[in-house]
Enzyme design. Structure first.
Site, PDB file in Angstrom:
ATOM      1  CD  GLU A   1      -9.691  -1.049   3.482  1.00 51.90           C
ATOM      2  OE1 GLU A   1     -10.581  -1.443   2.808  1.00 51.90           O
ATOM      3  OE2 GLU A   1      -9.183   0.103   3.711  1.00 51.90           O
TER       4      GLU A   1
ATOM      5  CG  ASP B   1      -4.723   9.361   3.456  1.00 53.21           C
ATOM      6  OD1 ASP B   1      -5.695   8.761   4.163  1.00 53.21           O
ATOM      7  OD2 ASP B   1      -3.795   8.638   2.692  1.00 53.21           O
TER       8      ASP B   1
END
Lengths: 270, 406
Positions: free
Chosen positions: A49, A60
């Protein structure tokens, strides 16, 4: 069958679990990314990824926020990230690459242009954190037409009706977010994950990868036991942050992290 | 104005997925989807519940002090020499700005949903103060996220929030302003989604926030409409309001959208000038994109990275804008313009000196444009400026610009 589907099917036939590392493209430097991707494969990655840096990564935690800032300081753009995949493909046509990021850089590039360039470069899947299937009506067909797998998130808060609907829109695999929180937080509860993933398996035939909170061989094995694969992100990105100066040292450090996870996962093989 | 918006058209917006034309929607990570859908369902029920509406109206009357006056600024009108200038005095609300209309409404929703922990983002601190205030009143735990740069330039409001019992989290990431505060509030929400209610302060964010903030703020326009008819026997010819995220402007505009003769002007922060790139005017100089859960006009670079913004006023220092404004711009129903930092400061001084009303620096943008616009209009016409907040919080900034230590 797409490259992602092929790899996951082979693993399943062998009774093995997928190891899916995440790194942010352009971190610590755009020139380093392709080399790091090859190192991840050597260390046992089944799928990569590759994070597309964004100025406002809302889902995040601090570790990946800082990685985005480092990558953007060097001007890493979505076009460049696609270029990195193209470069990677010169030496590796087996390992699937999933671009993971936020919607706005794709919207700015133009969805059609993005889908064309990604497919042409050898990208295999797209995971857009802030794009639920409800908003993907225009985009998803562009991906499907180019055989790009659309990977969507499932969360602990996703109700059954949505799990079915999201799985229907997904291809390749679904990404189960192991806890309510941002990337890099350490609060995974393996029993809860096991119960939810088993439940998801009842509702879809797609492989289920689990991410968020996997940081070592122990957590990888625990989660691997109940899923089809583990996604490892923040702990790798944190290692990159601490070894920015020396690329060779960095590759060794990443390998030292991934190897034990690979072994732990393979020890689960029946 | 050539666009005729019927009741029917207006009540169909946003659509079931929160879209205003091409804008709005719900672009968030999966973890938040369930909360947003629950919030939407509960709100649409409560919207029809007379008991909820009665409680909201009572709080607005007895706690906020509504209705706020519609004041004829006689001297300002004379000095300007054009249309009659009227001021909608949201600065006289409890806590000193329009923001409290919305926090009262959302806190009622939070209580109904049984959430005990409240989070909010703030730029100038007005929304943070308004949130901390309702939390104090209802005994709710309150966390306010504020960009580290704003914590510095709005220290008075930071202290007010602390006195009210809120925890203020200085956000050091990104550009250390409002957009980063919103990022961190979203991150906190995802991490405490079970017990936390996020009170968003503006008409942006994922559906249903642009809808519910607009509904709660619409009291501004409803009152103005009634007051204008009572006092002058006619509707205003023009409405002027500043636009950061756009909550005071949508609150003023929305009840007038069906009145074709009423022109609307949303005033964005032109900063050092649109041509310098140092501004916060996405409707005037940005393009559509996706940020903070909705599609709208944004300030961004060619690669889709969100651009840094500049404004003398922290409350307008935001690269996006509410999706309903984006739609109103595209269909041509409202006009969006900008004034620079310097023009806004002139507006501040003018209103202070001529009317004895000290506006917030955000509001001063609307004042500056309103005066300019009124001068072009006929004397028998009527222009309303929304005085969205008072300027006490900005005294330090003004003094600093004047080179004075206080």
């Amino acid at each position: 069958m797409s490259r992602i589907q092929g790899v996951l099917k082979d693993l399943k036939d062998q009774g093995r679990k997928a190891l899916i590392p995440y790194i942010t493209a352009g971190d610590p430097h755009p020139d380093a990314t392709v080399g790091l991707m090859h190192s991840l494969v050597e260390a046992g990655a089944d799928i990569i990824e590759l994070g597309v840096p964004f100025s406002d990564p809302m889902a995040d935690g601090p570790v990946i926020q800082l990685a985005c800032e480092r990558a953007l300081k060097h001007g890493t753009s979505l076009r460049q990230v696609i270029g990195m995949v193209k470069e990677f493909r010169k030496e590796d046509d087996k390992t699937p690459v999933v671009l993971m990021g936020y919607l706005n850089p794709m919207e700015a590039m133009g969805y059609e242009a993005f889908a064309d360039a990604a497919a042409d470069a050898g990208v295999d899947g797209i995971l857009t954190v802030d794009l639920p299937p409800e908003e993907a009506d225009d985009v998803a067909p562009l991906f499907a037409r180019r055989k790009l797998d659309a990977i969507f998130l499932l969360a602990p808060t996703t109700i059954d009706e949505r799990i079915r609907a999201i799985a229907e829109h997904s291809s390749g695999y679904v990404y189960y977010v192991s806890f309510k929180g941002v990337t890099g937080a350490a609060k995974i509860n393996v029993d809860e994950v096991a119960a939810k993933v088993a439940h998801i398996h009842e509702m879809t035939a797609l492989p289920v990868g689990v991410g968020f909170g996997i940081r070592d061989a122990e957590t990888a094995a625990a989660v691997g036991r109940v899923s089809d694969g583990v996604i490892v992100g923040s702990v790798l990105v944190d290692t990159i942050a601490r070894n920015q100066a020396d690329t060779e040292e960095l590759k060794r450090a990443l390998t030292d992290l991934l190897h034990p996870m690979r072994e732990a996962l393979d020890s689960l093989a029946s | 104005m050539s666009v005729k918006l019927t009741e029917e058209m207006l009540s169909a917006l946003p659509d079931a997925r929160g879209h205003f034309g091409a804008y709005g929607g719900r672009f968030v990570s999966e973890t938040l989807m369930d909360s947003l859908m629950t919030l939407e369902k509960e709100y649409l029920q409560m919207k029809k519940d007379p008991e909820f509406q009665a409680k909201f109206d009572k709080d607005l009357a007895d706690y906020v002090g509504r209705p706020s006056p519609l004041y004829f600024a006689e001297r300002l009108t004379r000095e300007t020499g054009g249309a009659q200038i009227w001021l909608k005095r949201e600065d006289l609300n409890h806590t000193g700005a329009h923001k409290v209309n919305n926090t009262i409404g959302q806190a009622l929703l939070a209580s109904f949903l049984g959430k005990k922990r409240i989070i909010a983002e703030t730029g100038a601190g007005q929304h943070g103060v308004a949130t901390a205030t309702v939390c104090a009143r209802l005994g709710l735990e309150c966390h306010v996220f504020m960009g580290a740069e704003d914590v510095q330039r709005q220290s008075l409001n930071v202290y007010r929030m602390k006195l009210l019992g809120a925890q203020v989290h200085a956000v050091e990431s990104g550009t250390r302003t409002l957009k980063d505060a919103m990022n961190d509030a979203m991150r906190d929400w995802v991490s405490h989604v079970d017990d936390t209610f996020y009170i968003i302060g503006t008409v942006a964010g994922p559906h249903p926030y642009p809808l519910l903030v607009r509904d709660f703020q619409s009291v501004i326009g409803r009152e103005t409409r009634r007051q204008a008819l009572d006092k002058t026997g006619k509707l205003p010819d023009a409405l002027v309001a500043c636009v950061g995220g756009g909550s005071n402007a949508i609150g003023m505009f929305y009840p007038f959208l069906g009145d074709e003769t009423v022109e609307m002007y949303g005033v964005e922060a032109g900063g050092l000038g649109i041509e310098t790139g140092q501004h916060a005017a996405p409707l005037c100089a940005g393009r559509p994109g996706v940020l903070h859960g909705n599609r709208t006009y944004l300030m961004e670079d060619e690669n889709g990275q969100i651009a840094g913004t500049h404004s003398v006023s922290a409350g307008l220092d935001y690269p996006g804008v509410g999706p309903e404004h984006a739609w109103l711009k595209d269909i041509g129903r409202a006009n969006y313009v900008s004034v620079t930092d310097d023009e806004a400061l002139d507006g501040f001084r003018m209103l202070t000196r001529v009317e004895g009303i000290m506006p917030a620096l955000e509001t001063a943008h609307a004042v500056a444009y309103g005066v300019k616009k009124a001068a072009e209009m006929d004397k028998d016409q009527m222009l309303v400026i929304n005085i969205s907040g008072r300027g006490d919080k900005d005294i330090h900034t003004i003094a600093q610009l004047d080179g004075i230590e206080i």
